[in-house]
Design a protein around this motif. Structure first.
Motif, PDB file in Angstrom:
ATOM      1  N   ARG A 119       0.822  -1.208   0.000  1.00  0.00           N
ATOM      2  CA  ARG A 119       0.000   0.000   0.000  1.00  0.00           C
ATOM      3  C   ARG A 119       0.855   1.256   0.000  1.00  0.00           C
ATOM      4  NH1 ARG A 119      -5.445  -0.797   0.776  1.00  0.00           N
ATOM      5  NH2 ARG A 119      -5.902  -3.004   0.638  1.00  0.00           N
ATOM      6  N   GLY A 120       0.173   2.403   0.035  1.00  0.00           N
ATOM      7  CA  GLY A 120       0.853   3.695  -0.057  1.00  0.00           C
ATOM      8  C   GLY A 120       0.946   4.448   1.257  1.00  0.00           C
ATOM      9  N   GLY A 121       1.224   5.739   1.137  1.00  0.00           N
ATOM     10  CA  GLY A 121       1.460   6.609   2.278  1.00  0.00           C
ATOM     11  C   GLY A 121       0.264   6.811   3.188  1.00  0.00           C
ATOM     12  N   ARG A 122      -0.923   6.960   2.613  1.00  0.00           N
ATOM     13  CA  ARG A 122      -2.112   7.169   3.441  1.00  0.00           C
ATOM     14  C   ARG A 122      -2.364   5.968   4.337  1.00  0.00           C
ATOM     15  NH1 ARG A 122      -7.274   6.424   4.675  1.00  0.00           N
ATOM     16  NH2 ARG A 122      -7.769   4.732   3.290  1.00  0.00           N
ATOM     17  N   GLU A 123      -2.234   4.779   3.765  1.00  0.00           N
ATOM     18  CA  GLU A 123      -2.456   3.548   4.512  1.00  0.00           C
ATOM     19  C   GLU A 123      -1.431   3.399   5.633  1.00  0.00           C
ATOM     20  OE1 GLU A 123      -2.396   3.821   1.217  1.00  0.00           O
ATOM     21  OE2 GLU A 123      -4.302   3.032   0.478  1.00  0.00           O
ATOM     22  N   PHE A 124      -0.186   3.785   5.324  1.00  0.00           N
ATOM     23  CA  PHE A 124       0.880   3.758   6.320  1.00  0.00           C
ATOM     24  C   PHE A 124       0.531   4.687   7.482  1.00  0.00           C
ATOM     25  CE2 PHE A 124       4.806   5.619   8.022  1.00  0.00           C
ATOM     26  CZ  PHE A 124       5.512   4.470   8.380  1.00  0.00           C
ATOM     27  N   ASP A 125       0.048   5.891   7.165  1.00  0.00           N
ATOM     28  CA  ASP A 125      -0.335   6.860   8.195  1.00  0.00           C
ATOM     29  C   ASP A 125      -1.485   6.325   9.054  1.00  0.00           C
ATOM     30  OD1 ASP A 125       1.622   8.569   7.239  1.00  0.00           O
ATOM     31  OD2 ASP A 125       0.218   9.806   6.076  1.00  0.00           O
ATOM     32  N   VAL A 126      -2.450   5.666   8.431  1.00  0.00           N
ATOM     33  CA  VAL A 126      -3.566   5.074   9.174  1.00  0.00           C
ATOM     34  C   VAL A 126      -3.045   3.989  10.118  1.00  0.00           C
ATOM     35  CG1 VAL A 126      -5.667   3.667   8.957  1.00  0.00           C
ATOM     36  CG2 VAL A 126      -5.317   5.636   7.444  1.00  0.00           C
ATOM     37  N   PHE A 127      -2.098   3.203   9.658  1.00  0.00           N
ATOM     38  CA  PHE A 127      -1.487   2.158  10.476  1.00  0.00           C
ATOM     39  C   PHE A 127      -0.796   2.780  11.698  1.00  0.00           C
ATOM     40  CE2 PHE A 127       2.330  -0.516  11.350  1.00  0.00           C
ATOM     41  CZ  PHE A 127       1.675  -1.639  11.831  1.00  0.00           C
ATOM     42  N   VAL A 128      -0.046   3.851  11.493  1.00  0.00           N
ATOM     43  CA  VAL A 128       0.653   4.525  12.594  1.00  0.00           C
ATOM     44  C   VAL A 128      -0.363   5.048  13.619  1.00  0.00           C
ATOM     45  CG1 VAL A 128       2.109   6.509  13.211  1.00  0.00           C
ATOM     46  CG2 VAL A 128       2.726   5.064  11.264  1.00  0.00           C
ATOM     47  N   ILE A 129      -1.463   5.608  13.146  1.00  0.00           N
ATOM     48  CA  ILE A 129      -2.515   6.072  14.056  1.00  0.00           C
ATOM     49  C   ILE A 129      -3.076   4.886  14.842  1.00  0.00           C
ATOM     50  CG2 ILE A 129      -4.873   7.026  14.150  1.00  0.00           C
ATOM     51  CD1 ILE A 129      -3.973   8.783  11.685  1.00  0.00           C
ATOM     52  N   GLY A 130      -3.237   3.744  14.167  1.00  0.00           N
ATOM     53  CA  GLY A 130      -3.707   2.528  14.830  1.00  0.00           C
ATOM     54  C   GLY A 130      -2.745   2.067  15.911  1.00  0.00           C
TER      55      GLY A 130
END
Length: 192
Positions: A58-69
């Motif tokens: 996946r890309g950057g947005r998904e990575f950011d969502v993961f970090v928030i998780g």
């Protein structure tokens, strides 16, 4: 970054909560979430591997969502490391060692020459587990090439932290200590 921290993330992740978080934030749809849970076969580690594998595609947005998780799961040190794009060559030794230290991380910090970081560590993280991990990461960063597995082992040895030493040695040499299983030789004589 995810590849570098793969093992440590899998060991600290609550995968079923993370899949729910990824679904709620439209990283995966309901069908893909089911597939991921199914692929993990109910096993925490296997499901964590499935999540990391998915995110690597996946890309950057998904990575950011993961970090928030991660932050929602209170896995703050790893969230911070990923956000800062921090690199650690010793993470696969540091992370399991930090689990063994408890409040003894301060003694080890003194032994490794990073006692000056103790107030910073205690201010940044509340959990002892995160403090221990962060202190070892700061030691690695501040020591540069002097931060080695051998130096960490020497520090633990000097403090007689045998339980932590055993943990590192087990990680470093997973095959040592295991007895080879072999077949017993039969003697040519039969019992009567």
């Amino acid at each position: 970054m995810l590849s570098m921290y793969r093992v440590a993330l899998i060991n600290n992740l609550r995968p079923f909560e993370m899949i729910k978080h990824l679904r709620e934030n439209m990283v995966v749809n309901a069908e893909r979430a089911k597939e991921m849970r199914r692929a993990g076969r109910g096993n925490k580690v296997t499901t964590g591997e499935v999540i990391i594998d998915e995110l690597l595609t996946r890309g950057g947005r998904e990575f950011d969502v993961f970090v928030i998780g991660l932050k929602k799961q209170h896995v703050n040190v790893f969230a911070d490391l990923l956000e800062d794009k921090h690199e650690s060559k010793l993470i696969n030794i540091i992370e399991p060692t930090s689990r063994q230290l408890g409040h003894h991380w301060k003694r080890l910090s003194l032994e490794l020459g990073t006692a000056g970081f103790v107030p910073k560590v205690e201010t940044k993280y509340n959990k002892v587990r995160e403090q221990a991990l962060y202190s070892l990461i700061l030691w690695e960063d501040s020591s540069g090439i002097a931060a080695t597995e051998r130096r960490l082992l020497d520090g633990l040895q000097a403090l007689q932290m045998k339980w932590a030493l055993a943990s590192i040695k087990k990680i470093s040499n997973p095959k040592s200590g295991k007895k080879k299983k072999g077949k017993k030789k039969k003697s040519g004589k039969k019992k009567k």
